[in-house]
Each structure stands twice: as C-alpha cells, then as structure tokens.
Write an enzyme that holds these catalytic residues in place. Sequence first.
Site, PDB file in Angstrom:
ATOM      1  N   SER A  63       9.599 -50.943 122.249  1.00 39.66           N
ATOM      2  CA  SER A  63       8.235 -51.484 122.338  1.00 39.66           C
ATOM      3  C   SER A  63       7.902 -52.352 121.134  1.00 39.66           C
ATOM      4  CB  SER A  63       7.181 -50.405 122.553  1.00 39.66           C
ATOM      5  OG  SER A  63       6.453 -50.690 123.720  1.00 39.66           O
ATOM      6  N   HIS A  68      -0.706 -55.213 109.574  1.00 39.40           N
ATOM      7  CA  HIS A  68      -1.731 -56.175 109.166  1.00 39.40           C
ATOM      8  C   HIS A  68      -2.241 -55.726 107.802  1.00 39.40           C
ATOM      9  CE1 HIS A  68      -1.687 -57.709 113.251  1.00 39.40           C
ATOM     10  NE2 HIS A  68      -1.732 -56.449 113.651  1.00 39.40           N
ATOM     11  N   CYS A  83       8.123 -46.317 124.120  1.00 32.72           N
ATOM     12  CA  CYS A  83       8.108 -45.768 125.473  1.00 32.72           C
ATOM     13  C   CYS A  83       8.517 -44.299 125.501  1.00 32.72           C
ATOM     14  CB  CYS A  83       8.994 -46.595 126.398  1.00 32.72           C
ATOM     15  SG  CYS A  83      10.665 -46.799 125.803  1.00 32.72           S
TER      16      CYS A  83
END
EC number: 4.1.1.50
Length: 116
Positions: A63, A68, A83
């Site tokens: 995935s 950030h 997943c």
Amino acid sequence: MKYSGYHLVIDLFGCNFDQLENTEYIIEMLKKLARALDTKIVAKAFHKFHPQGFSGALIISESHITIHTWPEDAYIGIDIFTCSKCFDPRKIVAYLKENLIFKKVEIKEILRGKID
C-alpha cells in the site's frame, strides 16, 4: 472479522527543526522504515516546500507510507497503510525514536474496509 486494510496514523510533536529541514535524512529514514517493515518500494515521490516543510510518499507493494513535516510547528505526520497487519506499531515507534528527535508521539490504529 476481516478487514481490507490496516492504517496506522502517527503524530510526532516537539520535533527537532534542523532534523526536519534535512530532507535527505528524512528520505533515507523513510526508505529504511520501509525496509524495516519488510516491504517493497514500487514508487516514490518527494516535495520540498519553501521556505520550509517536506512531504514524501512511498508506494509499497502492500500500500503506502507517507510523511509530512511542519518544521515551524515542530510536527511530523506519518501514515502507514497496508493490506494486512504485517507490522507491530511498537516496533515502528521504537524505530522512530532511534532515528528522529521528538518529545511526544500519538498513534491511531484504524481497521479499514470491514468485510462481512
């Protein structure tokens, strides 16, 4: 009960400004995290904001991992979505403590896509 995905949301507070501004270090730390989770990186994207801040994304075969940074707020947000629940959040926090300077961590674990 079965779920399609497992999402870990990590908020780091009181982060070191100089470390957050060192984008090369953050990129390498993110790649090492992916390797530590035994995932395969299939794509990556990074963006440095001006005057400060950074966003990065690793698309992994399972995935994604995103980061950030807000150096002006001494804050990092990290998301890990997979997943399958193939990692232990405590090991991720231990890895982050070894590689980043921060004062406080908050973690949310979210089970996604309940399958009946």
